[in-house]
Motif scaffolding. Structure first.
Motif, PDB file in Angstrom:
ATOM      1  N   ALA A 317       0.827  -1.209   0.000  1.00 24.97           N
ATOM      2  CA  ALA A 317       0.000   0.000   0.000  1.00 24.97           C
ATOM      3  C   ALA A 317       0.861   1.258   0.000  1.00 24.97           C
ATOM      4  O   ALA A 317       0.512   2.258  -0.646  1.00 24.97           O
ATOM      5  N   LYS A 318       2.004   1.209   0.696  1.00 23.56           N
ATOM      6  CA  LYS A 318       2.893   2.382   0.728  1.00 23.56           C
ATOM      7  C   LYS A 318       3.511   2.639  -0.631  1.00 23.56           C
ATOM      8  O   LYS A 318       3.609   3.793  -1.074  1.00 23.56           O
ATOM      9  N   ARG A 319       3.928   1.587  -1.311  1.00 17.65           N
ATOM     10  CA  ARG A 319       4.495   1.773  -2.651  1.00 17.65           C
ATOM     11  C   ARG A 319       3.446   2.338  -3.616  1.00 17.65           C
ATOM     12  O   ARG A 319       3.753   3.161  -4.486  1.00 17.65           O
ATOM     13  N   LYS A 320       2.202   1.898  -3.454  1.00 20.53           N
ATOM     14  CA  LYS A 320       1.132   2.356  -4.338  1.00 20.53           C
ATOM     15  C   LYS A 320       0.861   3.846  -4.156  1.00 20.53           C
ATOM     16  O   LYS A 320       0.750   4.597  -5.139  1.00 20.53           O
ATOM     17  N   VAL A 321       0.740   4.296  -2.900  1.00 19.36           N
ATOM     18  CA  VAL A 321       0.460   5.700  -2.666  1.00 19.36           C
ATOM     19  C   VAL A 321       1.654   6.579  -3.033  1.00 19.36           C
ATOM     20  O   VAL A 321       1.495   7.737  -3.438  1.00 19.36           O
ATOM     21  N   THR A 322       2.859   6.038  -2.927  1.00 19.36           N
ATOM     22  CA  THR A 322       4.045   6.800  -3.334  1.00 19.36           C
ATOM     23  C   THR A 322       4.013   7.096  -4.831  1.00 19.36           C
ATOM     24  O   THR A 322       4.420   8.184  -5.278  1.00 19.36           O
ATOM     25  N   HIS A 327      -5.503  10.463  -2.689  1.00 16.61           N
ATOM     26  CA  HIS A 327      -5.983  10.523  -1.307  1.00 16.61           C
ATOM     27  C   HIS A 327      -6.522   9.172  -0.842  1.00 16.61           C
ATOM     28  O   HIS A 327      -6.259   8.750   0.303  1.00 16.61           O
ATOM     29  N   GLU A 328      -7.266   8.466  -1.725  1.00 12.14           N
ATOM     30  CA  GLU A 328      -7.820   7.186  -1.312  1.00 12.14           C
ATOM     31  C   GLU A 328      -6.729   6.155  -1.071  1.00 12.14           C
ATOM     32  O   GLU A 328      -6.854   5.293  -0.186  1.00 12.14           O
ATOM     33  N   ASP A 329      -5.637   6.237  -1.839  1.00 11.45           N
ATOM     34  CA  ASP A 329      -4.514   5.326  -1.608  1.00 11.45           C
ATOM     35  C   ASP A 329      -3.821   5.642  -0.288  1.00 11.45           C
ATOM     36  O   ASP A 329      -3.336   4.730   0.404  1.00 11.45           O
TER      37      ASP A 329
END
Length: 437
Positions: A317-322, A327-329
């Motif tokens: 999840a951290k790699r995805k939001v990076t 905002h949803e990520d």
């Protein structure tokens, strides 16, 4: 002071701002356990450890320096038990530590430094390295920005550090890779620095690992080539084979020894002794299996598949939001992070409750304390301190055979007949004559 267990020609140093070693250290322990390249020295900033409180990493000896005033902060240096070192004193009010390791007769000083967002000057930094000698590595969280090491701005601290590097002929190893990611905005910065002397700069490989730990700072790895032809450090902790006595075939062992024919070697006592020992070893090799040195137990017994899966989901999840900065990520990552913390906390709690339920009035107290240490990832003290060097004529001796010979010579000189005679003469009571009435 250098390690005598050869096998590698480099020294591996980790540096990491932990943001609380007791909360986040278990992930570092697991990462080291699963890594093929074990660090020899780990420099940790922001341990958040109060005075008198420590946190152990298996197969490492820890040196701790809490913040003198106030909460949080603090530093720690962990040194592998495969090498020996010398602690160098630093002022109590300074959040910095130093140790020295010997490189082919020359000391290499490792400085662990933390700047708690305070203003720093080049004079202040120079005072820290004044006694470090010609070879040193200074690593830590400087909380300073400068475009020359990858920041998108340059602040006052960054300019002071730049002048500090120029005045002292030093080199920073950073290659522009971000070392911290803000947990709220996910913006990155380069505030963790690694500074070395020029004679070491060409021997160092600096990298930010792709491992995501619980802290908002990334783990940094530095490989320092010490000697090309005569290695002095061991690349990681070595696990030795031992005989598994529980699986031994003692009947076979007994039969082998009963049928041994011992040679006399013309009354040569040493040869007879060596032959006797070799026969015992041969019988043991044939009848007692050995343990696999690679099948050592995990450092944290309560770390299970659920913990591993929760950490994997959090990191994903951290790699995805990076990448997306959506905002949803971000919300998904924060949720996965909370779940991971809860899973880890519950796993440790459940493991302890299961153990407590198995206790009774016959359980030895020594077993209880061993279990408590094991749950916290602590080795026995005998393993933590087994590589204490011996100081002789200003030189630190790490080899056990050399230590034994030095002790034999020392006690042999103390207990020779001349010393005994002098001692006896000095301790003789005065002669008193009595007159018989």
């Amino acid at each position: 002071m250098a390690a005598t267990t050869g096998g590698a020609n480099n020294l591996v140093v980790y540096q990491w701002n932990a943001r609380g070693i007791r909360c986040n250290g278990h992930e570092l322990i697991q990462y080291i356990h699963n890594s093929n390249k074990k660090p020899h020295v780990i420099c940790v900033q922001e341990t958040f450890l109060p005075p008198g409180v420590t946190y152990d990493i298996p197969n490492y000896v820890g040196i701790f320096k809490p913040r003198a005033l106030g909460r949080r902060g603090g530093c720690a240096i962990y040194i592998s038990t495969s090498i020996s070192y010398k602690k160098v004193d630093t002022p109590q009010n300074l959040e910095a530590q130093k140790i020295a390791i010997k490189d082919n007769g020359t000391e290499v000083v490792i400085v662990n430094f933390y700047n708690p967002c305070a203003n720093i000057s080049k004079e202040f930094l120079t005072s820290i390295i004044n006694d470090c000698g010609p070879k040193f590595i200074m690593c830590g969280d400087f909380n300073s920005h400068n475009s020359i090491w990858g920041s998108n701005k340059t602040d006052k601290n960054g300019r002071e550090i730049e002048e500090f590097l120029t005045d002292n002929n030093l080199v920073f190893l950073n290659d522009g890779t971000p070392t911290r990611q803000d947990p709220s905005t996910f913006l990155t910065s380069c505030i963790d620095l690694t500074i070395v002397t020029r004679n070491l700069s060409s021997k160092c490989n600096w990298s930010v690992t792709n491992q995501i730990l619980s802290s908002d700072h990334f783990l940094i790895s530095i490989d320092i080539i010490l000697q090309k032809n005569n290695p002095t450090t061991s690349n990681g902790t070595q696990f030795l084979q031992n005989w598994s006595y529980q699986k031994a075939n003692w009947d076979k062992y007994k039969d082998i020894l009963n049928n041994v024919v011992y040679e006399t070697f013309d009354n040569n006592v040493q040869k007879m002794y060596d032959n006797f020992i070799n026969k015992i070893k041969e019988a043991a090799d044939e009848s007692i299996p050995k343990t696999n040195p690679n099948n050592h137990p995990p450092p944290i017994p309560w770390w299970n598949k659920d913990c591993k899966l929760a950490i994997k989901n959090r990191n994903k999840a951290k790699r995805k939001v990076t990448k997306s900065m959506m905002h949803e990520d971000l919300l998904d990552y924060k949720e996965k992070k909370k779940i991971a913390q809860k899973v880890i906390r519950n796993a440790r709690k459940q493991h302890w409750e299961n153990y407590c339920s198995s206790l009774n009035r016959f359980t030895p107290s020594s077993d209880i304390w061993k279990k408590v240490k094991k749950i916290n990832g602590v080795l026995n003290n005998t393993h933590q301190t087994k590589h204490i060097p011996l100081l002789h004529d200003g030189t630190l001796i790490n080899d056990n055979t050399q230590k034994a010979n030095l002790l034999v010579n020392f006690f042999g000189e103390c207990m020779n007949y001349d010393n005994i005679d002098e001692f006896n003469e000095s301790k003789k009571p005065p002669i008193t004559t009595y007159r018989v009435q």
